[in-house]
Design an enzyme around this catalytic site. Sequence first.
Site: not given
Length: 198
Positions: A49-51, A81, A112, A141-142, A177, A179
Amino acid sequence: MTVVGVLALQGDVPEHRAAFARVLGPDGVVLVRTARELARVDALVIPGGESTTISAMLDKGGLRQALVERIGRGLPVLGTCAGLIVLADRLEASPGGRDPTTLRALDITVRRNDFGRQRESFEAPVRVEGLRAPPFPGVFIRAPRILEVGRKATPFAWRDTEVVGVRAGTVWGLSFHPELSGDPRIAAAFLRTNVPGA
Ligand code: GLN
């Protein structure tokens, strides 16, 4: 019965829930938003997600201290991630970004967004120690880059020669990821290795 918690503050929570439900059944996975919910789980997933958001919400909900204490007492944790970033001991400043306060549970240095922007996201085969062929389908992903692995951590997953998975005791961190690939082998290996009786 083994119960895995998915930290449900932000990120791809449903995908992690589904991945572990495939291994443990639907009753084997719960969402964790509070210290009380954290106390009930045998292992925890920190999702992608967004850390920065996940870290800020750990403070907002008063969960950070409880999580640091549980990890200190040996809680198995899988961070993917953004989750890897949240677990890292050290962050190098990321391109143009604010960086989160981390839990300092993995002896690694991470930057990041080091593979570029969203459109530079990619899939690549990953070699994971202990998994039989074929290689694991890695979804990046990023993604964060693991710049350095310290003495208290051990690499266990590689994309070509680059380290993309690291563990320290029962804490596992991946820059991709698992998942999202529909392949349950990493979720199963995490449980088998870290959660007695799972
Ligand atoms: N770029 C995100 C971060 O820095 C991580 C991306 C992800 O989890 N897919 O937190």
